[in-house]
Design a protein around this motif. Structure first.
Motif, PDB file in Angstrom:
ATOM      1  N   TYR A  86       0.562  -1.026   0.321  1.00  0.00           N
ATOM      2  CA  TYR A  86       0.206  -0.230   0.024  1.00  0.00           C
ATOM      3  C   TYR A  86       0.851   1.028  -0.001  1.00  0.00           C
ATOM      4  O   TYR A  86       0.689   2.138  -0.866  1.00  0.00           O
ATOM      5  CB  TYR A  86      -0.926  -0.519   0.837  1.00  0.00           C
ATOM      6  CG  TYR A  86      -2.357   1.112   1.333  1.00  0.00           C
ATOM      7  CD1 TYR A  86      -2.735   1.419   0.730  1.00  0.00           C
ATOM      8  CD2 TYR A  86      -1.293   2.603   1.755  1.00  0.00           C
ATOM      9  CE1 TYR A  86      -4.105   2.415   0.360  1.00  0.00           C
ATOM     10  CE2 TYR A  86      -2.342   3.425   1.556  1.00  0.00           C
ATOM     11  CZ  TYR A  86      -3.678   3.116   1.142  1.00  0.00           C
ATOM     12  OH  TYR A  86      -4.532   4.611   1.289  1.00  0.00           O
ATOM     13  N   THR A  87       1.883   1.230   0.634  1.00  0.00           N
ATOM     14  CA  THR A  87       2.773   2.744   0.936  1.00  0.00           C
ATOM     15  C   THR A  87       3.682   2.771  -0.379  1.00  0.00           C
ATOM     16  O   THR A  87       4.061   3.921  -0.982  1.00  0.00           O
ATOM     17  CB  THR A  87       3.928   1.896   2.267  1.00  0.00           C
ATOM     18  OG1 THR A  87       3.334   1.964   3.454  1.00  0.00           O
ATOM     19  CG2 THR A  87       4.365   3.374   2.456  1.00  0.00           C
ATOM     20  N   VAL A  88       3.844   1.235  -1.173  1.00  0.00           N
ATOM     21  CA  VAL A  88       4.874   1.907  -2.106  1.00  0.00           C
ATOM     22  C   VAL A  88       3.926   2.322  -3.283  1.00  0.00           C
ATOM     23  O   VAL A  88       4.545   2.981  -4.061  1.00  0.00           O
ATOM     24  CB  VAL A  88       5.683   0.549  -2.537  1.00  0.00           C
ATOM     25  CG1 VAL A  88       5.845   0.884  -3.585  1.00  0.00           C
ATOM     26  CG2 VAL A  88       6.257   0.207  -1.353  1.00  0.00           C
ATOM     27  N   ALA A  89       2.868   1.528  -3.102  1.00  0.00           N
ATOM     28  CA  ALA A  89       1.832   2.153  -4.347  1.00  0.00           C
ATOM     29  C   ALA A  89       1.357   3.659  -4.571  1.00  0.00           C
ATOM     30  O   ALA A  89       1.417   3.955  -5.063  1.00  0.00           O
ATOM     31  CB  ALA A  89       1.048   1.410  -4.661  1.00  0.00           C
ATOM     32  N   GLN A 109      -2.702  -0.463  -4.475  1.00  0.00           N
ATOM     33  CA  GLN A 109      -2.962   0.063  -3.624  1.00  0.00           C
ATOM     34  C   GLN A 109      -4.245  -0.977  -3.422  1.00  0.00           C
ATOM     35  O   GLN A 109      -4.225  -1.454  -1.860  1.00  0.00           O
ATOM     36  CB  GLN A 109      -4.120   1.490  -4.201  1.00  0.00           C
ATOM     37  CG  GLN A 109      -2.893   2.776  -3.032  1.00  0.00           C
ATOM     38  CD  GLN A 109      -3.331   4.375  -2.835  1.00  0.00           C
ATOM     39  OE1 GLN A 109      -4.469   4.138  -3.427  1.00  0.00           O
ATOM     40  NE2 GLN A 109      -3.036   5.358  -2.588  1.00  0.00           N
ATOM     41  N   ALA A 110      -4.861  -1.150  -3.768  1.00  0.00           N
ATOM     42  CA  ALA A 110      -6.123  -1.952  -3.493  1.00  0.00           C
ATOM     43  C   ALA A 110      -5.431  -2.908  -3.135  1.00  0.00           C
ATOM     44  O   ALA A 110      -6.287  -3.728  -2.457  1.00  0.00           O
ATOM     45  CB  ALA A 110      -6.709  -2.241  -5.031  1.00  0.00           C
ATOM     46  N   VAL A 111      -4.775  -4.057  -3.627  1.00  0.00           N
ATOM     47  CA  VAL A 111      -3.868  -5.672  -2.931  1.00  0.00           C
ATOM     48  C   VAL A 111      -3.668  -4.760  -1.739  1.00  0.00           C
ATOM     49  O   VAL A 111      -3.849  -5.681  -0.914  1.00  0.00           O
ATOM     50  CB  VAL A 111      -3.634  -5.737  -4.136  1.00  0.00           C
ATOM     51  CG1 VAL A 111      -2.369  -7.130  -3.770  1.00  0.00           C
ATOM     52  CG2 VAL A 111      -3.935  -6.332  -5.726  1.00  0.00           C
ATOM     53  N   LEU A 174       0.335   8.124   5.681  1.00  0.00           N
ATOM     54  CA  LEU A 174      -0.482   7.359   7.002  1.00  0.00           C
ATOM     55  C   LEU A 174       0.012   5.629   6.804  1.00  0.00           C
ATOM     56  O   LEU A 174       0.003   4.570   7.379  1.00  0.00           O
ATOM     57  CB  LEU A 174      -2.342   7.304   6.599  1.00  0.00           C
ATOM     58  CG  LEU A 174      -2.284   8.595   6.868  1.00  0.00           C
ATOM     59  CD1 LEU A 174      -3.996   9.084   5.881  1.00  0.00           C
ATOM     60  CD2 LEU A 174      -2.386   9.446   7.900  1.00  0.00           C
ATOM     61  N   GLY A 175       0.365   5.332   5.215  1.00  0.00           N
ATOM     62  CA  GLY A 175       0.903   3.849   5.097  1.00  0.00           C
ATOM     63  C   GLY A 175       2.270   3.341   5.458  1.00  0.00           C
ATOM     64  O   GLY A 175       2.488   2.376   6.207  1.00  0.00           O
ATOM     65  N   ALA A 176       3.119   4.646   5.569  1.00  0.00           N
ATOM     66  CA  ALA A 176       4.136   4.127   6.026  1.00  0.00           C
ATOM     67  C   ALA A 176       3.824   4.148   7.811  1.00  0.00           C
ATOM     68  O   ALA A 176       4.809   3.335   8.111  1.00  0.00           O
ATOM     69  CB  ALA A 176       5.113   5.213   6.184  1.00  0.00           C
ATOM     70  N   ILE A 177       2.982   4.869   8.275  1.00  0.00           N
ATOM     71  CA  ILE A 177       2.975   4.607   9.589  1.00  0.00           C
ATOM     72  C   ILE A 177       2.122   3.479  10.267  1.00  0.00           C
ATOM     73  O   ILE A 177       2.940   2.494  11.716  1.00  0.00           O
ATOM     74  CB  ILE A 177       1.704   5.660  10.154  1.00  0.00           C
ATOM     75  CG1 ILE A 177       2.445   7.076  10.166  1.00  0.00           C
ATOM     76  CG2 ILE A 177       1.497   5.489  11.973  1.00  0.00           C
ATOM     77  CD1 ILE A 177       1.437   8.377  10.189  1.00  0.00           C
ATOM     78  N   ASN A 178       1.334   2.623   9.521  1.00  0.00           N
ATOM     79  CA  ASN A 178       0.800   1.412   9.361  1.00  0.00           C
ATOM     80  C   ASN A 178       1.262   0.690   9.066  1.00  0.00           C
ATOM     81  O   ASN A 178       1.733  -0.711  10.190  1.00  0.00           O
ATOM     82  CB  ASN A 178      -0.324   1.684   8.867  1.00  0.00           C
ATOM     83  CG  ASN A 178      -1.173   0.346   8.307  1.00  0.00           C
ATOM     84  OD1 ASN A 178      -1.419  -0.342   9.034  1.00  0.00           O
ATOM     85  ND2 ASN A 178      -1.012  -0.213   6.782  1.00  0.00           N
ATOM     86  N   LEU A 179       2.968   0.855   8.458  1.00  0.00           N
ATOM     87  CA  LEU A 179       4.109  -0.091   8.235  1.00  0.00           C
ATOM     88  C   LEU A 179       4.958  -0.212   9.045  1.00  0.00           C
ATOM     89  O   LEU A 179       4.734  -1.379  10.256  1.00  0.00           O
ATOM     90  CB  LEU A 179       4.520   0.305   6.850  1.00  0.00           C
ATOM     91  CG  LEU A 179       6.088  -0.958   6.485  1.00  0.00           C
ATOM     92  CD1 LEU A 179       5.132  -2.601   6.385  1.00  0.00           C
ATOM     93  CD2 LEU A 179       6.711  -0.185   4.859  1.00  0.00           C
ATOM     94  N   PHE A 180       4.694   0.515   9.927  1.00  0.00           N
ATOM     95  CA  PHE A 180       6.125   0.584  11.392  1.00  0.00           C
ATOM     96  C   PHE A 180       5.186   0.548  12.543  1.00  0.00           C
ATOM     97  O   PHE A 180       5.783  -0.692  12.870  1.00  0.00           O
ATOM     98  CB  PHE A 180       6.193   2.474  11.518  1.00  0.00           C
ATOM     99  CG  PHE A 180       6.692   2.808  12.658  1.00  0.00           C
ATOM    100  CD1 PHE A 180       8.571   2.652  13.243  1.00  0.00           C
ATOM    101  CD2 PHE A 180       5.701   2.776  14.138  1.00  0.00           C
ATOM    102  CE1 PHE A 180       8.889   2.280  14.326  1.00  0.00           C
ATOM    103  CE2 PHE A 180       6.663   3.613  14.966  1.00  0.00           C
ATOM    104  CZ  PHE A 180       8.541   2.840  15.064  1.00  0.00           C
TER     105      PHE A 180
END
Length: 404
Positions: A86-89, A109-111, A174-180
């Motif tokens: 998600y973050t990369v997309a 992103q959807a994946v 937000l994706g980066a926060i989720n990944l962290f």
């Protein structure tokens, strides 16, 4: 709750709540920027609308596929994978040089979203019990209503400072926060509770659910009614900004007002259940939906406020039909409830993605197109309801008493 090394109970609640906001943020945040994006990429409304359609279609498929994978490999690896993709997309979307690169970014992103949301739902059952579990479910349902209301407002504000890319930069953050946080998360599914069969074999459970005629017919009947709202979602910015000449910020206010009608949905559903039978509630749904379609066509083109008021009844009855459909379908699900639940999420999302695509077809007048989508969808649902009531479903006919 299964013990977490780094996350307290409050942190887990906050985290699950946060990742449940990803879908409305991923779709509604950049809605005010759709007309601007069309001009930037020199792309048609249909192609720009496909950034929404492709997201919802791939998201629907991902939810179904990642369910068995989360049961087989555990929650943590699927969560980390989804958050990373998600973050990369999202970053790829933010730096897109053309509409086709943006569409590819939305695909991935959807994946990632499908993986994240699948795990989020499983975590509620893994981590909480009793009243606390009920509270978490209530919070996530509330955010399902509030987030679509707030996201366009945020998107509109961003457009006053930065172009359409700002929404995707925010989603990247937000994706980066989720990944962290995902890396700090400890596995909640122990080895002995995981599915140890083959991946393909686990997916055959979907076929077993698909053979239940009454279940699938009812699911499709309810799901058809999700198409018009998603058509509105994809076409609304073009209607308000280009047809009614509102600013992106003004559009976000109108969109938020319409979304606010959904808040009363669950409360209204409980009230109506006490006053009428299920078949009466279904007939009311069809009547209100058809009335809204007629109003959109007859008075919706006069002023932006009239369009809002004409579509509001459909939004409100849609918020009623969702818990109604969920109750009917879950009562029909006697076994393989997890797989049935994935189908209950998948089919409406599939029809919703179709509605998004239809909403941005080159109608010439998007309001006329939307009214036709509402009317035809409601008519098809009525026909299917008659088929369900009179059809020969064998033993499932007895279950039809849940509906009629």
């Amino acid at each position: 709750m299964r013990r977490q090394k780094y996350l307290t109970i409050s942190a887990m609640i906050a985290y699950i709540t946060f990742i449940n906001m990803f879908i409305p943020l991923s779709t509604d945040l950049y809605l005010p920027a759709l007309p601007e994006m069309g001009g930037y990429f020199s792309a048609s409304e249909f192609l720009v609308g496909m950034t929404l359609t492709i997201f919802f279609f791939v998201f629907a498929v991902s939810m179904v596929l990642f369910g068995p994978l989360a049961d087989k490999f555990g929650r943590r690896p699927i969560l980390i994978f989804g958050a990373a993709i998600y973050t990369v997309a999202s970053f790829a979307c933010a730096v897109s040089a053309n509409i086709y690169f943006l569409l590819a970014g939305r695909f991935f992103q959807a994946v990632g979203s499908g993986a994240v949301i699948t795990v989020a739902t499983a975590l509620i059952k893994d981590c909480f019990r009793g009243r606390l579990m009920t509270k978490i479910l209530a919070i996530t349902q509330a955010l399902g209503v509030v987030a679509p209301m707030v996201a366009p407002l945020i998107g509109g504000i961003l457009l006053t400072f930065i172009d359409w890319r700002g929404s995707f930069w925010l989603l990247t953050a937000l994706g980066a926060i989720n990944l962290f946080v995902a890396f700090m998360f400890c596995e909640t599914l122990p080895e002995h509770k995981r599915y140890h069969g083959g991946i393909l074999k686990s997916l055959t459970l979907l076929l077993e659910v698909g053979r239940k005629k009454y279940f699938m017919a009812s699911l499709i009947m309810f799901s058809i009614l999700s198409a018009p709202y998603m058509a509105y979602l994809s076409a609304s910015s073009f209607i308000y900004v280009e047809f009614f000449n509102l600013s992106a910020q003004e559009y976000s206010y109108f969109f938020a007002l319409n979304s606010a009608a959904s808040i009363a949905g669950p409360i209204l559903y409980l009230k109506l259940k006490d006053l009428m039978t299920n078949v009466g509630l279904l007939r009311l749904t069809f009547f209100v939906a058809m009335l809204s379609g007629i109003l959109v066509l007859s008075v919706g083109q006069t002023r932006a406020v009239m369009f809002l008021l004409a579509f509001l009844p459909f939004t409100a009855i849609g918020a009623v039909i969702r818990p109604f459909a969920m109750e009917i379908l879950l009562l029909e699900s006697k076994e393989n409830v997890g797989t049935a639940s994935s189908m209950i999420n998948f089919v409406p999302t599939l029809f919703g993605s179709l509605g998004m695509m239809l909403g941005t077809l080159p109608w010439g007048n998007f309001i006329v197109g939307l009214s036709l989508i509402i009317t035809v969808s409601t008519f098809l649902s009525i026909v299917l309801s008659i088929f369900i009531k009179g059809g020969n479903f064998g033993a499932a006919r007895q279950a039809a008493s849940n509906l009629t």
